[in-house]
Design an enzyme around this catalytic site. Structure first.
Site, PDB file in Angstrom:
ATOM      1  N   GLY A   7       0.842  -1.192   0.000  1.00 28.70           N
ATOM      2  CA  GLY A   7       0.000   0.000   0.000  1.00 28.70           C
ATOM      3  C   GLY A   7       0.876   1.240   0.000  1.00 28.70           C
ATOM      4  O   GLY A   7       2.075   1.180   0.279  1.00 28.70           O
ATOM      5  N   GLY A  10       1.170   5.674   4.456  1.00 28.68           N
ATOM      6  CA  GLY A  10       0.028   6.093   5.269  1.00 28.68           C
ATOM      7  C   GLY A  10      -1.201   5.221   5.113  1.00 28.68           C
ATOM      8  O   GLY A  10      -2.223   5.462   5.754  1.00 28.68           O
ATOM      9  N   SER A  81       5.920  -1.465  -2.501  1.00 34.19           N
ATOM     10  CA  SER A  81       5.908  -2.293  -3.715  1.00 34.19           C
ATOM     11  C   SER A  81       5.377  -1.595  -4.951  1.00 34.19           C
ATOM     12  O   SER A  81       4.225  -1.758  -5.357  1.00 34.19           O
ATOM     13  CB  SER A  81       5.130  -3.601  -3.493  1.00 34.19           C
ATOM     14  OG  SER A  81       5.388  -4.470  -4.583  1.00 34.19           O
TER      15      SER A  81
END
Ligand code: ADP
Ligand code: MG
Length: 172
Positions: A7, A10, A81
């Site tokens: 993700g 944050g 990623s």
């Protein structure tokens, strides 16, 4: 086994990863939790955030995951990623690889902005921020996609689902 939690900054990767780790650790002492920032620090903060450096970092992360997995260590890795190639490599090289994607709206992230990077990037004070001047391509085939746009309790509930899914894959 290796659990990747993917993700943007944050999105809640560390919060979710730590939660899963803390629940599982007592029963699985051979479990480690890592994230991109921790690894950068361990390596002596020798890489920046350009695409080129991010590629190098991604190579370190994937190879480290494979090494630990092959040594019988279960790994939870919170990772931004950016590269589909890394995700493909993990699928091909790690037998028990489980990928979770935390999907987020940039608006929520900018509001949370726990590291203050989005505001700085939007104001032009820093470069190479994913979501602002580097596009984030969502992973193509996550095993689970979750939204983290409500409270932490909801996020932790997703952690419970992840635990159920990965339990059969965890090594003793
Ligand atoms: N659903 C949520 N509600 C409230 N705060 C959250 C939620 N998800 C994450 N946070 C908080 O936002 C910040 C960023 O989360 P973090 O897990 O560090 O993100 P990441 O590791 O993906 O950068 C942390 O302070 C975390 O506790
Ligand atoms: Mg984090």
């Amino acid at each position: 086994m290796v659990l990747w939690i993917i993700g943007m900054s944050g999105s809640g990767k560390t919060a979710l990863g730590k939660r899963v780790y803390e629940e599982l650790k007592p029963g699985y002492p051979n479990l480690v939790f890592l994230d991109g920032d921790i690894l950068r620090e361990i390596m002596g903060d020798d890489l920046g955030h350009t695409i080129e450096d991010r590629k190098k970092n991604a190579g370190r992360i994937t190879r480290l995951c494979k090494y630990l997995d092959s040594s019988g260590i279960n790994v939870i890795f919170a990772v931004l990623s950016l590269f589909h190639e890394s995700q493909r490599w993990m699928r091909e090289n790690i037998r028990d690889y489980y990928e979770v994607y935390i999907e987020s709206d940039l608006g929520v992230l900018v509001q949370r902005d726990s590291k203050g990077i989005y505001k700085k990037a939007i104001n032009g004070e820093i470069k190479n921020v994913v979501g602002v001047d580097i596009a984030f391509p969502p992973p193509l085939g996550p095993d689970l996609t979750i939204k983290n746009d409500r409270g932490l309790d909801d996020l932790y509930r997703e952690g419970g689902k992840i635990i159920k899914s990965i339990k059969p894959l965890l090594r003793r």
